[in-house]
Scaffold this active site. Structure first.
Site, PDB file in Angstrom:
ATOM      1  N   HIS A 101      57.827  -3.105 -37.090  1.00 34.92           N
ATOM      2  CA  HIS A 101      56.458  -3.375 -36.637  1.00 34.92           C
ATOM      3  C   HIS A 101      55.730  -4.208 -37.689  1.00 34.92           C
ATOM      4  O   HIS A 101      56.071  -4.174 -38.873  1.00 34.92           O
ATOM      5  CB  HIS A 101      55.733  -2.048 -36.405  1.00 34.92           C
ATOM      6  CG  HIS A 101      54.487  -2.184 -35.621  1.00 34.92           C
ATOM      7  ND1 HIS A 101      53.298  -2.552 -36.188  1.00 34.92           N
ATOM      8  CD2 HIS A 101      54.238  -2.029 -34.302  1.00 34.92           C
ATOM      9  CE1 HIS A 101      52.368  -2.605 -35.248  1.00 34.92           C
ATOM     10  NE2 HIS A 101      52.910  -2.288 -34.098  1.00 34.92           N
TER      11      HIS A 101
ATOM     12  N   GLU B  77      53.973  -9.741 -31.050  1.00 30.19           N
ATOM     13  CA  GLU B  77      52.622  -9.274 -31.334  1.00 30.19           C
ATOM     14  C   GLU B  77      51.996 -10.144 -32.432  1.00 30.19           C
ATOM     15  O   GLU B  77      52.379 -10.021 -33.605  1.00 30.19           O
ATOM     16  CB  GLU B  77      52.637  -7.831 -31.852  1.00 30.19           C
ATOM     17  CG  GLU B  77      53.144  -6.815 -30.873  1.00 30.19           C
ATOM     18  CD  GLU B  77      52.740  -5.412 -31.310  1.00 30.19           C
ATOM     19  OE1 GLU B  77      52.192  -4.693 -30.474  1.00 30.19           O
ATOM     20  OE2 GLU B  77      52.942  -5.054 -32.487  1.00 30.19           O
TER      21      GLU B  77
HETATM   22  O1  LIG Z   1      52.259  -1.141 -31.543  1.00 28.87           O
HETATM   23  C1  LIG Z   1      51.257  -1.542 -30.980  1.00 28.87           C
HETATM   24  C2  LIG Z   1      50.637  -2.789 -31.299  1.00 28.87           C
HETATM   25  O2  LIG Z   1      50.516  -3.010 -32.672  1.00 28.87           O
HETATM   26  C3  LIG Z   1      49.378  -3.102 -30.550  1.00 28.87           C
HETATM   27  O3  LIG Z   1      48.295  -2.360 -31.054  1.00 28.87           O
HETATM   28  P1  LIG Z   1      46.900  -2.484 -30.284  1.00 28.87           P
HETATM   29  O4  LIG Z   1      47.177  -2.123 -28.839  1.00 28.87           O
HETATM   30  O5  LIG Z   1      46.028  -1.480 -30.953  1.00 28.87           O
HETATM   31  O6  LIG Z   1      46.429  -3.870 -30.435  1.00 28.87           O
END
Ligand SMILES: O=C[C@H](O)COP(=O)(O)O
EC number: 5.3.1.1
Length: 214
Positions: free
Chosen positions: A85, A133
């Site tokens: 991540h 992401e």
């Molecule tokens: O693991 C999840 C992601 O980092 C997205 O996080 P978020 O939905 O708070 O933007």
């Protein structure tokens, strides 16, 4: 669409989210999984919700103090794991090792990456899925699917160019059913989200909204 809810280290009640996710998945027919802190995997899995780890280390059994062993999270009830991540960054060789460790333990794998180029690199490691992401959108209230749709379509292309069997998810700022539908239209087959559910006053209502357009 697959909806994977990462609870990160947010101070939410993992059992409240897990039971809501289990119920909304059953009622909607949408696949929903919850990824809690490692220490909460067992009791989250006991709710019956599909449960994922947030991380596993590349190591096997042995002298690895402080590691998160893939076999241990599988034994606790996890059926899948996130790897690499943006908030838990790993070297490529260690991502490779963690994918292999997860596969050895029978865990489904989702490797996260910041951009389409990285998506191509990690797709070559043979995970079940990858999640793109943009770090600057994580935790915000603007969905990647609307703020940067090209990054989703480019990630889909990038993964397909390497391995057509790798599913592509997207995440960052996703919180509504419209966001999920937009992501699906861009070619994503799943959503990785956190704050939209973990920080919601009513996680069940948030989940119901997320699946409302599917
Ligand atoms: O693991 C999840 C992601 O980092 C997205 O996080 P978020 O939905 O708070 O933007």
């Amino acid at each position: 669409m697959f909806i994977l809810v990462n609870l990160k280290a947010y101070p939410c009640d993992p059992i409240e989210v897990a039971t809501a996710a289990r119920d909304v998945a059953e009622e909607s027919g949408v696949r929903i999984a919850v990824s809690p802190q490692a220490a909460d995997i067992s009791r989250v899995a006991d709710t019956g919700v599909e449960t994922w780890a947030q991380h596993v280390d590349p190591n096997d059994y042995g002298s690895h103090t402080g590691s998160t062993l893939a076999e241990a999270v599988a034994e606790a009830g996890a059926v899948g794991t996130l790897i690499n991540h943006s908030e838990k960054r790993m070297k490529l060789a260690d991502i490779d090792g963690s994918v292999q460790a997860a596969e050895r333990a029978g865990l489904e794998t989702c490797v996260c990456a910041n951009n389409p180029a990285q998506i191509g690199a990690v797709s070559a490691l043979g995970p079940d899925s990858v999640a793109v992401e943009p770090p600057e959108l994580i935790g915000g209230d603007v969905s990647v699917a609307t703020a940067d749709p090209g990054i989703v379509t480019d990630a889909v292309d990038s993964a397909a160019n390497v391995d057509e069997d790798v599913d592509v998810y997207c995440g960052a700022g996703i919180s509504t059913g419209d966001d999920v539908v937009t992501a699906e239209e861009l070619g994503a087959s799943g959503i990785l989200l956190a704050s939209g559910v973990a920080k919601a006053d009513d996680p069940r209502a948030a989940l119901e909204d997320l699946v409302s357009g599917l």
